[in-house]
Write a protein that holds these residues in place. Structure first.
Motif, PDB file in Angstrom:
ATOM      1  N   GLU A 153       1.108  -1.055   0.079  1.00  0.00           N
ATOM      2  CA  GLU A 153      -0.094   0.028   0.021  1.00  0.00           C
ATOM      3  C   GLU A 153       1.236   1.138   0.120  1.00  0.00           C
ATOM      4  O   GLU A 153       1.672   1.491   0.781  1.00  0.00           O
ATOM      5  CB  GLU A 153      -0.593  -0.215   1.305  1.00  0.00           C
ATOM      6  CG  GLU A 153      -1.644   0.611   1.189  1.00  0.00           C
ATOM      7  CD  GLU A 153      -2.288   1.630   3.152  1.00  0.00           C
ATOM      8  OE1 GLU A 153      -3.512   1.696   2.665  1.00  0.00           O
ATOM      9  OE2 GLU A 153      -1.719   1.167   3.556  1.00  0.00           O
ATOM     10  N   ARG A 158       3.328   0.405   3.715  1.00  0.00           N
ATOM     11  CA  ARG A 158       3.219  -1.444   4.093  1.00  0.00           C
ATOM     12  C   ARG A 158       2.593  -2.363   3.443  1.00  0.00           C
ATOM     13  O   ARG A 158       1.556  -2.274   2.547  1.00  0.00           O
ATOM     14  CB  ARG A 158       1.961  -1.144   5.316  1.00  0.00           C
ATOM     15  CG  ARG A 158       2.899  -0.408   6.728  1.00  0.00           C
ATOM     16  CD  ARG A 158       0.802  -0.063   7.648  1.00  0.00           C
ATOM     17  NE  ARG A 158       1.385   0.874   8.503  1.00  0.00           N
ATOM     18  CZ  ARG A 158       1.701   0.244   9.812  1.00  0.00           C
ATOM     19  NH1 ARG A 158       0.836  -1.087   9.917  1.00  0.00           N
ATOM     20  NH2 ARG A 158       1.500   1.327  10.706  1.00  0.00           N
ATOM     21  N   VAL A 160       1.045  -5.715   1.605  1.00  0.00           N
ATOM     22  CA  VAL A 160      -0.519  -5.789   1.689  1.00  0.00           C
ATOM     23  C   VAL A 160      -0.485  -7.031   1.675  1.00  0.00           C
ATOM     24  O   VAL A 160      -0.025  -7.989  -0.023  1.00  0.00           O
ATOM     25  CB  VAL A 160      -1.893  -5.289   1.066  1.00  0.00           C
ATOM     26  CG1 VAL A 160      -2.571  -5.718   0.950  1.00  0.00           C
ATOM     27  CG2 VAL A 160      -1.484  -3.977   1.552  1.00  0.00           C
ATOM     28  N   ARG A 161      -0.374  -8.721   2.498  1.00  0.00           N
ATOM     29  CA  ARG A 161      -0.630  -9.847   2.580  1.00  0.00           C
ATOM     30  C   ARG A 161       0.149 -10.007   1.569  1.00  0.00           C
ATOM     31  O   ARG A 161       0.116 -11.293   0.167  1.00  0.00           O
ATOM     32  CB  ARG A 161      -1.771 -10.754   1.956  1.00  0.00           C
ATOM     33  CG  ARG A 161      -2.902 -10.365   3.621  1.00  0.00           C
ATOM     34  CD  ARG A 161      -3.944 -10.789   2.854  1.00  0.00           C
ATOM     35  NE  ARG A 161      -5.014  -9.712   1.693  1.00  0.00           N
ATOM     36  CZ  ARG A 161      -5.926  -8.873   1.918  1.00  0.00           C
ATOM     37  NH1 ARG A 161      -5.300  -8.378   3.751  1.00  0.00           N
ATOM     38  NH2 ARG A 161      -6.489  -8.475   1.687  1.00  0.00           N
ATOM     39  N   ASP A 169       3.285  -8.759   6.793  1.00  0.00           N
ATOM     40  CA  ASP A 169       1.842  -8.328   6.233  1.00  0.00           C
ATOM     41  C   ASP A 169       2.385  -6.848   7.398  1.00  0.00           C
ATOM     42  O   ASP A 169       1.364  -7.393   8.631  1.00  0.00           O
ATOM     43  CB  ASP A 169       1.244  -9.127   6.548  1.00  0.00           C
ATOM     44  CG  ASP A 169      -0.530  -8.684   6.159  1.00  0.00           C
ATOM     45  OD1 ASP A 169      -0.268  -8.063   5.051  1.00  0.00           O
ATOM     46  OD2 ASP A 169      -1.228  -9.084   6.642  1.00  0.00           O
ATOM     47  N   ASP A 170       1.379  -6.368   6.465  1.00  0.00           N
ATOM     48  CA  ASP A 170       0.752  -4.866   7.520  1.00  0.00           C
ATOM     49  C   ASP A 170       2.162  -4.137   7.666  1.00  0.00           C
ATOM     50  O   ASP A 170       2.092  -2.921   9.032  1.00  0.00           O
ATOM     51  CB  ASP A 170      -0.173  -5.041   7.696  1.00  0.00           C
ATOM     52  CG  ASP A 170      -0.827  -3.512   8.949  1.00  0.00           C
ATOM     53  OD1 ASP A 170      -0.583  -2.827   7.767  1.00  0.00           O
ATOM     54  OD2 ASP A 170      -1.682  -3.461   9.138  1.00  0.00           O
ATOM     55  N   GLN A 233      -6.016  -0.419  -5.912  1.00  0.00           N
ATOM     56  CA  GLN A 233      -5.244  -0.473  -4.651  1.00  0.00           C
ATOM     57  C   GLN A 233      -4.204  -0.766  -4.856  1.00  0.00           C
ATOM     58  O   GLN A 233      -3.265  -2.101  -3.872  1.00  0.00           O
ATOM     59  CB  GLN A 233      -6.298  -2.056  -4.305  1.00  0.00           C
ATOM     60  CG  GLN A 233      -7.319  -2.368  -4.263  1.00  0.00           C
ATOM     61  CD  GLN A 233      -8.270  -1.114  -3.745  1.00  0.00           C
ATOM     62  OE1 GLN A 233      -7.730  -0.691  -2.603  1.00  0.00           O
ATOM     63  NE2 GLN A 233      -9.739  -0.517  -3.671  1.00  0.00           N
TER      64      GLN A 233
END
Ligand SMILES: [Zn+2]
Length: 397
Positions: A153, A158, A160-161, A169-170, A233
């Motif tokens: 993102e 961060r 994302v999966r 993740d994150d 996204q």
């Protein structure tokens, strides 16, 4: 990088800096003519940039017979940025000046699956080593750009999966790397920064460019109107999971069938070579077999190029790029991947879309991403809105 604040001044100091960077050298009088600003306003803004060190007075001032007018030029030595390319098993970090000149570089074997603590400790250490090695003051480091092998993102930096990055993740990469330095840290996926590196180095006038990474996975960095296109996204360019007709017997790791990556990615080619009785575990082994001129493997790579070309032909029709750059491990396999891509793209895309289209192999190979990470950081530091905000903050002190 788009301006962060919509209200940046069209002829503010940051925008002037952009004019001067593009011009190379320019006099104040020429700047007045170019911008239409009142001379007093212009001089004030130029002085702010000179004070900050982003501009310097040029050495060679052209004589017009009378008084020599001092030229202004961008000062690429006003600071440095760190570019970091984190691959699945390999990492690379380099220090660049603000003109994109590399000062020093360090590489290491580093498994991304070891998680953020181990990997980002390596980055911290690399950063310190590079600054020390080049005798650069730590506060000259103005920004860090990082590429990672997974979706990100962009606004928060961060992951994302990310499928091949367990534990990430994150994870707040900018927060961890900026630490107490409070410098901007930008994070993007590796294919996007490769596209930036290729454009900056080899195709500066190509505003519409696709950069393919063909390795174990297959991805595409998309530049539209000179900007990375990330989509709603951040998932734009994930062409590895576009379905190819006629391959429904092949199940992809994502759970679907017939994905481009499962048919033509490095792992698929290595598996096919193994079935022929050859020794291949991944994309690098496949390239090795191509270099030793094993005809069956050359045919495999050529077909992978055609499969990639099938997906790219659709993208060419949709986006009308002027350049497609092929990078990643598989692109090093002589001209075979390139030949397969060309064969199909020129055949399947519309005449208008391919009239000016160039399809070329990366000239940077595995250095495209680290350069792109540096470019991402530089473009942020020199973004007009960021420059304006910084000068306002300095003036307020
Ligand atoms: Zn898939």
């Amino acid at each position: 990088v788009t301006p962060e604040e919509p209200n940046f001044m069209p002829n503010g100091p940051g925008a002037l800096l952009g004019v001067i960077r593009r011009a190379g050298t320019i006099t104040r009088t020429e700047l007045v003519a170019e911008t239409g600003l009142p001379r007093s306003t212009l001089v004030q803004r130029v002085d702010a940039l000179l004070d900050r060190g982003l501009l310097r007075v040029g050495s060679a001032a052209p004589s017009t017979g009378g008084r020599r007018a001092a030229t202004l030029e961008f000062n690429a030595e006003a600071g440095v940025v760190l570019g970091v390319d984190l691959g699945a098993t390999h990492a690379r970090a380099a220090l660049f000046d603000l003109g994109g000149q590399q000062r020093a570089e360090v590489t290491g074997e580093l498994d991304i699956r070891k998680g953020p603590d181990t990997v980002l400790d390596w980055v911290d250490q690399a950063s310190n080593d590079l600054l020390a090695q080049t005798a650069t003051a730590p506060d000259a480091l103005l920004a860090i750009g990082v590429g990672v092998p997974g979706p990100v993102e962009f606004a928060s930096g961060r992951p994302v999966r990310p499928p091949i990055m367990p534990g990430w993740d994150d994870y707040d990469i900018p927060g961890r790397l900026a630490g107490e330095r409070r410098i901007p840290v930008l994070v993007d996926n590796d294919v996007n920064i490769m596209a930036l590196g290729e454009q900056w180095t080899s195709w500066p006038s190509a505003d519409h460019l696709l950069c393919i990474k063909a390795a174990t996975g297959i991805g595409c960095g998309i530049i539209i109107r000179g900007q990375i296109h990330r989509g709603a996204q951040g998932a734009a360019g994930d062409i590895g999971h576009v379905r190819l007709a006629g391959h429904d017997d092949i199940i992809c790791e994502c759970g679907n069938v017939g994905c481009l990556e499962a048919v033509a990615g490095g792992r698929a080619l290595a598996r096919a070579a193994t079935q022929m009785g050859l020794d291949a575990h991944g994309s690098r082994d496949v390239v090795e077999l191509v270099h030793t001129r094993v005809p069956e493997v050359i045919a495999l790579v050529r077909q992978a190029g055609r499969d990639l070309g099938t997906v790219l032909a659709g993208l060419v029709n949709a986006l009308n790029p002027s350049v497609i750059v092929l990078g990643g491990d598989l692109a090093v396999a002589d001209e075979h991947l390139l030949a397969g891509v060309r064969e199909i793209v020129y055949q399947r895309s519309t005449t208008l879309a391919t009239r000016q289209l160039q399809i070329a192999r990366s000239a940077l190979d595995d250095r495209a991403a680290v350069i792109g990470a540096g470019v991402m950081a530089i473009e942020h530091v020199l973004d007009p809105a960021v420059v304006d905000r910084e000068l306002r903050a300095l003036a307020a002190v």
